[in-house]
Design a protein around this motif. Structure first.
Motif, short mmCIF file in Angstrom:
data_model
loop_
_atom_site.label_atom_id
_atom_site.label_comp_id
_atom_site.label_asym_id
_atom_site.label_seq_id
_atom_site.Cartn_x
_atom_site.Cartn_y
_atom_site.Cartn_z
N ASP A 31 40.77 41.38 44.04
CA ASP A 31 41.90 41.43 44.97
C ASP A 31 42.31 40.02 45.40
O ASP A 31 42.54 39.17 44.56
CB ASP A 31 41.55 42.33 46.16
CG ASP A 31 41.20 43.74 45.73
OD1 ASP A 31 41.87 44.26 44.80
OD2 ASP A 31 40.24 44.32 46.27
N THR A 32 42.36 39.75 46.71
CA THR A 32 42.81 38.44 47.20
C THR A 32 41.80 37.34 46.92
O THR A 32 42.13 36.16 47.03
CB THR A 32 43.09 38.48 48.71
OG1 THR A 32 41.90 38.87 49.39
CG2 THR A 32 44.22 39.46 49.03
N LYS A 33 40.58 37.70 46.54
CA LYS A 33 39.57 36.68 46.22
C LYS A 33 39.50 36.39 44.72
O LYS A 33 38.62 35.69 44.26
CB LYS A 33 38.19 37.15 46.72
CG LYS A 33 38.11 37.22 48.22
CD LYS A 33 36.73 37.57 48.68
CE LYS A 33 36.70 37.60 50.20
NZ LYS A 33 35.39 37.95 50.72
N ARG A 34 40.46 36.95 43.97
CA ARG A 34 40.50 36.70 42.52
C ARG A 34 40.73 35.21 42.30
O ARG A 34 41.66 34.61 42.85
CB ARG A 34 41.62 37.52 41.89
CG ARG A 34 41.60 37.56 40.38
CD ARG A 34 40.56 38.52 39.89
NE ARG A 34 40.66 38.75 38.45
CZ ARG A 34 39.62 38.97 37.68
NH1 ARG A 34 38.41 39.01 38.20
NH2 ARG A 34 39.78 39.19 36.41
N ASN B 1 29.12 38.58 40.18
CA ASN B 1 29.02 40.04 40.16
C ASN B 1 30.20 40.68 40.90
O ASN B 1 30.05 41.68 41.59
CB ASN B 1 27.69 40.53 40.73
CG ASN B 1 27.36 41.93 40.26
OD1 ASN B 1 27.84 42.38 39.22
ND2 ASN B 1 26.54 42.63 41.02
N ASP B 2 31.37 40.08 40.73
CA ASP B 2 32.59 40.57 41.36
C ASP B 2 33.75 40.24 40.42
O ASP B 2 33.99 39.06 40.14
CB ASP B 2 32.79 39.89 42.71
CG ASP B 2 34.06 40.35 43.42
OD1 ASP B 2 34.53 41.47 43.13
OD2 ASP B 2 34.56 39.57 44.25
N PRO B 3 34.45 41.24 39.91
CA PRO B 3 34.21 42.67 40.11
C PRO B 3 32.93 43.15 39.41
O PRO B 3 32.34 42.41 38.64
CB PRO B 3 35.45 43.32 39.49
CG PRO B 3 36.06 42.30 38.60
CD PRO B 3 35.61 40.96 39.06
N PRO B 4 32.54 44.40 39.67
CA PRO B 4 31.36 44.95 39.00
C PRO B 4 31.56 45.02 37.48
O PRO B 4 32.66 44.81 36.98
CB PRO B 4 31.22 46.36 39.58
CG PRO B 4 32.10 46.40 40.78
CD PRO B 4 33.14 45.35 40.61
N ALA B 5 30.49 45.36 36.78
CA ALA B 5 30.52 45.41 35.31
C ALA B 5 31.62 46.33 34.78
O ALA B 5 31.90 47.37 35.38
CB ALA B 5 29.17 45.88 34.79
N PRO B 6 32.22 45.96 33.65
CA PRO B 6 33.19 46.87 33.01
C PRO B 6 32.50 48.17 32.61
O PRO B 6 31.30 48.18 32.30
CB PRO B 6 33.62 46.09 31.76
CG PRO B 6 33.23 44.69 32.00
CD PRO B 6 32.05 44.71 32.91
N PRO B 7 33.25 49.27 32.56
CA PRO B 7 32.65 50.56 32.23
C PRO B 7 32.49 50.79 30.73
O PRO B 7 32.83 51.86 30.22
CB PRO B 7 33.63 51.56 32.85
CG PRO B 7 34.95 50.86 32.76
CD PRO B 7 34.65 49.41 32.96
N GLY B 8 32.00 49.81 30.02
CA GLY B 8 31.76 49.92 28.58
C GLY B 8 30.38 49.39 28.25
O GLY B 8 29.80 48.64 29.04
N PRO B 9 29.84 49.75 27.08
CA PRO B 9 28.48 49.33 26.74
C PRO B 9 28.37 47.83 26.52
O PRO B 9 29.27 47.20 25.96
CB PRO B 9 28.18 50.11 25.46
CG PRO B 9 29.49 50.54 24.92
CD PRO B 9 30.44 50.61 26.06
N SER B 10 27.27 47.27 26.97
CA SER B 10 26.97 45.86 26.73
C SER B 10 26.89 45.61 25.23
O SER B 10 26.44 46.47 24.47
CB SER B 10 25.63 45.51 27.40
OG SER B 10 25.32 44.17 27.17
N GLY B 11 27.36 44.45 24.80
CA GLY B 11 27.31 44.10 23.38
C GLY B 11 28.50 44.59 22.58
O GLY B 11 28.59 44.32 21.38
#
Length: 194
Positions: free
Chosen positions: A141-144, A40-50
């Protein structure tokens, strides 16, 4: 066929339960099943699921690449634990000529794991697929963190080198006949006629 991603892009071992990708015969295509830790990192993309989401590689994602090594044509499939996906057709290294094709993706997640399943239509595969690689990405960020089924060998790394999932020379041999039988022939794709 079961593939386990046990290394980062630079051949260092992953320090968590590895991502697995299973490939098997499906109705009118290849079924791809993903089992992965959920960061859950990064958070969900800002687009609809599916739905297709351009730039999905900037989020938490699992990717599979199917390559015709002679012509350097390849299919890239990206699935995210939030249900978005991205399908790219590429020729040569990184040259996208078709993108955001539809897929019906099923995703189930808990607080610690996620599973995804999709049927990849035979029309999506370039002719004569003979190599494969797969990747997983998560973190910010640095944890990518960039993980690879077939990573760059440590003795081939150069100082300052960055992850690059389009290093086709590190893909490995793959044959659909392993799944379908020796007499099976890959169906011709009308979508790959250029």
């Amino acid at each position: 066929m079961l593939f386990t991603i046990e290394h980062k892009w630079n051949s260092e071992p992953v320090m968590h339960e590895p991502v697995t990708i299973s490939l098997k015969h499906g109705n009118n295509g290849l079924q791809m099943d993903i089992n992965a830790p959920f960061f859950n990192d990064p958070p969900a993309p800002p687009g609809p699921s599916g739905q297709p989401f351009p730039g999905l590689w900037d989020y938490e994602v699992v990717e599979a690449f199917f390559l015709n090594s002679e012509k350097e044509q390849y299919l890239e499939v990206e699935i995210c634990p939030h249900g978005q996906h991205l399908v790219l057709f590429l020729s040569k290294r990184r040259i996208i000529w078709k993108e955001s094709l539809p897929l019906s993706v099923q995703v189930h997640k808990t607080s610690r794991k996620w599973e995804g399943s999709v049927i990849l239509p035979w029309d999506y595969f370039p002719p004569s697929v003979d190599q494969f690689n797969a990747y997983a990405i998560h973190g910010s960020d640095t944890k990518r963190t960039y993980e690879a089924l077939y990573p760059i060998p440590q003795d081939a790394l150069k100082e300052g080198q960055q992850p690059d999932f389009h290093r086709l020379e590190y893909f490995r041999p793959f044959s659909f006949c392993t799944l379908m039988g020796k007499k099976w022939k890959q169906p011709q794709s009308c979508l790959w006629k250029m």
